[in-house]
Design a protein around this motif. Structure first.
Motif, mmCIF file in Angstrom:
data_model
loop_
_atom_site.group_PDB
_atom_site.id
_atom_site.type_symbol
_atom_site.label_atom_id
_atom_site.label_comp_id
_atom_site.label_asym_id
_atom_site.label_seq_id
_atom_site.Cartn_x
_atom_site.Cartn_y
_atom_site.Cartn_z
ATOM 1 N N SER A 381 0.838 -1.194 0.000
ATOM 2 C CA SER A 381 0.000 0.000 0.000
ATOM 3 C C SER A 381 0.874 1.245 0.000
ATOM 4 N N SER A 382 0.266 2.373 -0.341
ATOM 5 C CA SER A 382 1.039 3.618 -0.386
ATOM 6 C C SER A 382 0.154 4.798 -0.005
ATOM 7 N N ALA A 458 -4.231 -0.153 -6.520
ATOM 8 C CA ALA A 458 -5.582 -0.169 -5.961
ATOM 9 C C ALA A 458 -5.593 0.159 -4.474
ATOM 10 N N ARG A 459 -4.398 0.244 -3.850
ATOM 11 C CA ARG A 459 -4.328 0.515 -2.410
ATOM 12 C C ARG A 459 -3.421 1.731 -2.164
ATOM 13 N N SER A 460 -3.839 2.835 -2.742
ATOM 14 C CA SER A 460 -3.085 4.073 -2.580
ATOM 15 C C SER A 460 -4.022 5.182 -2.144
ATOM 16 N N ALA A 484 -7.919 5.131 -3.139
ATOM 17 C CA ALA A 484 -8.727 4.295 -2.248
ATOM 18 C C ALA A 484 -9.250 5.056 -1.038
ATOM 19 N N ALA A 485 -8.621 6.192 -0.698
ATOM 20 C CA ALA A 485 -9.046 6.963 0.480
ATOM 21 C C ALA A 485 -8.321 8.299 0.462
ATOM 22 N N HIS A 602 -8.731 1.021 5.245
ATOM 23 C CA HIS A 602 -9.096 1.053 3.829
ATOM 24 C C HIS A 602 -7.968 0.616 2.894
ATOM 25 N N LEU A 603 -6.756 0.453 3.426
ATOM 26 C CA LEU A 603 -5.632 0.106 2.546
ATOM 27 C C LEU A 603 -5.050 -1.272 2.788
ATOM 28 N N ILE A 604 -5.162 -1.785 3.981
ATOM 29 C CA ILE A 604 -4.511 -3.073 4.289
ATOM 30 C C ILE A 604 -5.454 -4.242 4.001
#
Length: 604
Positions: A381-382, A458-460, A484-485, A602-604
């Motif tokens: 994630s980032s 998709a997880r940034s 993502a958030a 929301h990312l992990i």
């Protein structure tokens, strides 16, 4: 040992506001929870001076054991000025009633500009609430002389050694430009009181103005007819410039010693501050000044300040693994600066991440400078952290948010998108006016670059404050499929309502950068996240101060209402005792762990 968020937020940092000939430093420490004044002595002692409700800055009053203190209430930025005698025995830090009032009217803004023997120079908007007049006031009798009332948002003032002249800087007509004016404080009846040294239409930065001791010239950091900032001497009679120190690779800032012999120069090396001493008359390099690490010694920290005898320089230093320390450089010695504080000692045994430096390509052929903080155990994630301004720069300093995010496994990217300072005039001008959304497109380029670091697009998420908050909201509104958030701190949701509702003294100043309500309303509306709020699908965490004079609370409230109306998660935290950001540790300890938990969810 793992780094935890609460421990990081509880770390104390230090900064230097002034230094006297005896080597005493008037410092700021946030150990109490907000920045308060502490006097550091050369023998290692520390005396707490203030315990006020809001953040405090100050300067020594030359020739006396006294300090001029600037303070506000609840982050409202309406600075008030008081005098504190330092030669009196105290059993506790001073509270507001213990200080001698100098300039107090909580309806208006009063900013300390310079200090002179027995006097202070300050700017105030009390005449009409918009324009800033410049006043010289006796600290003893209270007598005041208004020396400038020509309008505008006065930024700097430097008094000549004989106090006959003041050099002022005001915003020019173009974004990120400064006009230099010369004010005669003692004009004859037929004399000229105001002289224009640089024209209002010049696209030029002019900062850190100081006088040579014989009044023969001004030394200024400027990018007149250049892309990069250099250090020049200006003839006060003609306005002609003579370059002292320049670089084709780095922006430079210079601080002139009071005796006119030495010049401390900082080179902005991709977010690291490299210091050197030069001859102020010729610009010749004398020696490099080694610093403790790969960090920063000026903006966004207080600027270096010389002692009146030109022997010492007090520095505010921070690095990715140094929260913030006061260093003192003795220019008569070849030794490195002496550390007066040791903020990094509290981090002993903890593993902090340091950044790698990158250039991220964009579709239009630009390269976005970016720092990458990569955790030991990345999750893929980032989080992108975007600075405020927009005329600001992310530099290599300590940031507890960065370290806490990395400790949770997020890779943290800290870009300097177009519009950022530190990379020349062309780069900071690349988002002016109707080019505003070009900086937002840089976010998309950064997102496209994520796989090259092995990160999951998709997880940034996006994180930013002030103008960085606008960038967060713009990213979610204009690029909803990418993020993502988002965490928005005191951000602008509508450029139109922001300009309509910000403090009147700031409106004209900010219209230079964003465009005016009169001429650019349709573009400003189209570039506003609120206009496209129905496109936002990523969950949001919003933090705002109720007393914010820059970005009003209404910017957060209208956004949260609109996002929730669309069925999207939006948590809004409002702090009644904060302004433009979170200055108090108690509030940071409340807000930031919740924001990190939100991102992790929301990312992990």
């Amino acid at each position: 040992m793992a780094v935890d968020m609460v421990r990081l937020l509880e770390l104390a940092s230090w900064r230097a506001f002034d230094v006297d000939e005896a080597g005493r430093v008037l410092a700021g420490s946030d150990e109490s929870g907000s920045t308060q004044l502490v006097e550091l002595s050369p023998n290692g002692g520390a005396t707490a001076l203030t315990a006020l409700s809001g953040a405090v800055t100050g300067r020594y009053l030359p020739g006396e054991r006294a300090a001029i203190i600037q303070h506000d209430t609840g982050g409202n930025e309406r600075g008030q000025l008081s005098l504190m005698r330092l030669d009196r025995r105290r059993t506790r830090p001073a509270e507001l009633d213990d200080l001698q009032p100098l300039v107090r009217d909580p309806r208006y803004v009063h900013r300390l500009l310079d200090v002179l023997p027995g006097r202070l120079v300050y700017a105030t908007n009390r005449r009409n609430g918009v324009d800033f007049d410049v006043v010289i006031r006796s600290a003893l009798t209270g007598e005041e002389i208004v020396v400038y009332d020509g309008g505008g948002m006065v930024q700097e003032a430097a008094a000549s050694p004989d106090s006959h002249y003041l050099a002022l800087t005001l915003p020019g007509e173009r974004p990120m430009s400064d006009q230099v004016l010369l004010v005669d404080t003692m004009p004859t009846t037929d004399g000229e009181r105001l002289r224009v040294l640089t024209g209002p239409g010049e696209h030029t930065r002019n900062t850190h103005v100081r006088w040579l001791p014989d009044d023969s010239g001004l030394v200024v950091s400027s990018n007149a007819d250049r892309d990069r900032v250099g250090v020049a001497r200006i003839d006060p009679r003609t306005g002609d410039r003579t370059w002292l120190v320049t670089s084709e690779e780095h922006d430079l800032l210079g601080w002139l010693a009071p005796d006119g012999n030495s010049l401390l120069v900082q080179a902005n090396d991709d977010g690291a501050g490299r210091l050197a001493l030069h001859d102020a008359r010729t610009g010749r390099l004398r020696r490099e000044v080694p610093l403790p690490g790969d960090g920063w010694c000026a903006f966004p920290l207080p600027s270096p300040v010389w002692s009146p005898d030109s022997r010492l320089v007090a520095l505010s230093f921070s690095a990715p693994d140094v929260p913030g320390d006061v260093l003192v450089l003795d220019v008569e010695q070849d030794d490195p600066p002496l550390a007066m504080t040791g903020s990094a000692a509290a981090l002993a045994g903890e593993r902090l991440v340091t950044p790698s430096v990158h250039r991220v390509p964009t579709p239009d052929g630009e390269q976005v400078p970016c720092f990458a903080y990569r955790p030991e155990d990345p999750t893929g994630s980032s989080v992108l952290i975007i600075h405020g301004g927009p005329e600001g720069q992310s530099v290599r300093t300590f940031n507890p948010i960065v370290q806490a995010l990395a400790a949770q496994g997020h890779t943290v990217l800290v870009p300097n998108v177009r519009g950022s300072t530190g990379y020349g005039k062309r780069w900071y001008s690349a988002d002016d006016g109707r080019k505003r959304l070009d900086s937002v497109r840089d976010l998309a380029a950064l997102h496209d670059w994520l796989p090259s670091l092995g990160l999951d697009p998709a997880r940034s998420a996006l994180w930013g404050g002030s103008y960085g908050g606008y960038m967060v909201l713009a990213g979610l509104a204009f690029q909803p499929e990418r993020w993502a958030a988002g965490v928005d701190i005191v951000g602008i949701s509508s450029l139109v309502t922001f300009l309509e509702n910000t403090s009147p003294y700031r409106r004209a100043h900010r219209e230079r950068e964003y465009g005016s309500l009169a001429a650019d309303a349709e573009f400003l509306r189209e570039a506003s996240p609120l206009t496209h709020v129905d496109a936002i699908s990523a969950p949001l965490f919003v933090i705002h101060g109720a007393n914010d004079p820059r970005v009003p609370l209404s910017e957060a409230e209208q956004l949260a209402t609109a996002v929730r109306r669309g069925g999207v998660e939006c948590e809004l935290l409002v702090f009644d005792d904060e302004g433009h950001g979170l200055a108090k540790r108690a509030n940071r300890l409340d807000a930031y762990p919740r924001a990190l938990a939100f991102l992790t969810r929301h990312l992990i």
